[in-house]
Design a protein around this motif. Structure first.
Motif, PDB file in Angstrom:
ATOM      1  N   ALA A 159      42.183   7.039  -9.391  1.00  0.00           N
ATOM      2  CA  ALA A 159      42.309   5.509  -8.992  1.00  0.00           C
ATOM      3  C   ALA A 159      42.828   4.967 -10.476  1.00  0.00           C
ATOM      4  CB  ALA A 159      41.275   4.806  -8.496  1.00  0.00           C
ATOM      5  N   ASN A 173      46.973  -0.160  -5.508  1.00  0.00           N
ATOM      6  CA  ASN A 173      46.595   0.535  -6.714  1.00  0.00           C
ATOM      7  C   ASN A 173      45.417  -0.271  -7.531  1.00  0.00           C
ATOM      8  OD1 ASN A 173      47.958   2.823  -5.848  1.00  0.00           O
ATOM      9  ND2 ASN A 173      49.358   2.713  -7.384  1.00  0.00           N
ATOM     10  N   ARG A 176      42.144  -0.666  -6.083  1.00  0.00           N
ATOM     11  CA  ARG A 176      41.436   0.462  -5.909  1.00  0.00           C
ATOM     12  C   ARG A 176      40.876   0.805  -7.518  1.00  0.00           C
ATOM     13  NH1 ARG A 176      45.483   4.431  -2.412  1.00  0.00           N
ATOM     14  NH2 ARG A 176      44.656   3.597  -0.592  1.00  0.00           N
TER      15      ARG A 176
END
Length: 387
Positions: A159, A173, A176
């Protein structure tokens, strides 16, 4: 994207070209071997530090993932970088790495035993069952991370890695990565407290005893652990694909020539294809101006295929006389784990092919490694056939 074709076009344009990076702040792509080395060692070009983010992403401190990265030596320069690097360097001495060979060999064969057992039920997922576990287990031992926690780490490492891609800082993204950074911060905070109470012979105990801020301590532990195995994970995945797609070269690999094979794997498909630096003040490289605050793409993958440095650069040739690469960087930020990564590759590849002489990719092409900056396979299914 076909990187080798792109790199060939760039080399025809010289050693560096101006690019329009728009809001991302990229000004120049540098792709000649000597020019990339110059950028990486030249004090005029800095890591993308807090000052750079203040210019281009003023709200960056709202993101725990970006704070963790900027609190580490990987995104600092000068005395602050040098001080922490010297501390962590005590764990990566040549003598200590040499002592690890026996442990790496033993771990390699235990993982091969597990692959053999799993193969009874069909193809084995090589990245998760070997390429991740070998280097991450070694790094866990060096840092003091419990081996039982490695499965928990992998998705969180992936991540954070996703936001380092050129177009990786998407909302999803980043969300996360921020969650992963919070979880990793809590995890290492607890481990640091344990080591302060009961020190051991590991990096966490060593750094916990130093005069570092808590943010710098945790940031460096997270990033050192992540960086310490991710490159090797992709070296193993990319390298195995190269071998299995070239059976004649795989058949010729041995313990005597494996070092040259690993060097060529690193040159031909480096796990890190691009390093990014920026110019705090107006600068230039190869005659191309770099305005203050703008970034330079140091294209390691292209430099490793520079025809001015390598004969027939697009050929995979473990016996080449002009071996070498910039795959572990150059200058003050040269990878401290380079010797350990090479050792792991040199142990792993002969052992893999000896155990499974008919090892094969389930999909013969193997698929192109993705993404671009940290270039490697997410998964790689192999059939583990014996003799």
């Amino acid at each position: 994207m076909d990187p080798p074709a792109l790199y060939a076009r760039l080399h025809r344009a010289g050693a560096a070209v101006a690019v329009d990076g728009g809001a991302r702040g990229f000004a120049v792509a540098v792709h000649g071997f000597e020019a990339v080395a110059q950028v990486l060692k030249d004090g005029r070009f800095h890591q993308l530090d807090a000052a750079y983010l203040d210019l281009h992403t003023p709200q960056w401190r709202r993101h725990p993932a970006l704070r963790v990265l900027r609190d580490s030596m990987f995104f600092t320069d000068g005395p602050a970088h040098d001080r922490v690097r010297q501390m962590i360097g005590r764990v990566f001495t040549a003598r200590r790495v040499a002592r690890l060979e026996h442990a790496v060999t033993g771990l390699t064969h235990r993982l091969l035993d597990r692959m053999e057992q799993l193969s009874a039920d069909g193809p084995v997922e090589f990245m998760g069952e070997f390429a991740y576990l070998l280097p991450s287990s070694v790094m866990a031992e060096l840092l003091g991370v419990p081996q039982d926690d490695l499965a928990w780490f992998r998705p969180r490492v992936l991540a954070i890695g996703a936001i380092l891609e050129l177009d990786g800082a998407t909302w999803r993204n980043m969300a996360r990565a921020d969650t992963a950074a919070r979880e990793l911060t809590a995890y290492f905070t607890e481990l640091v407290a344990q080591r302060r109470a009961e020190p051991r012979d590991d990096l966490i105990s060593l750094l916990a005893a130093e005069d570092l801020s808590e943010d710098a301590l945790i940031g460096n532990l997270i990033t050192t652990f992540n960086a310490g195995f991710v490159t090797t994970t992709h070296l193993l995945g990319n390298g195995l694909t190269m071998l299995l797609e070239r059976p004649e070269l795989a058949a010729a690999l041995s313990g005597e020539n494996v070092a040259s094979y690993v060097e060529e794997m690193l040159r031909f498909e480096p796990p890190v294809q691009i390093l990014v630096r920026y110019a705090p003040e107006d600068a230039e490289i190869e005659g191309v101006p770099v305005p203050a605050g703008q970034a330079v793409l140091a294209m390691v993958g292209a430099a490793n295929r520079d025809p001015a440095r390598f004969a027939d650069p697009d050929a995979f040739d473990p016996g080449r006389a002009d071996a070498g690469s910039l795959s572990f960087g150059f200058g003050p930020h040269y990878c401290m784990g380079a010797a350990l990564s090479r050792l792991e590759g040199q142990v792993a590849f002969p052992a893999l092919l000896a155990r499974f002489p008919k090892l094969a990719l389930v999909e013969p092409s193997g698929g192109a490694p993705k993404p671009l900056i940290l270039r490697g396979h997410d998964t790689l299914a192999v059939a583990c056939h014996g003799g």
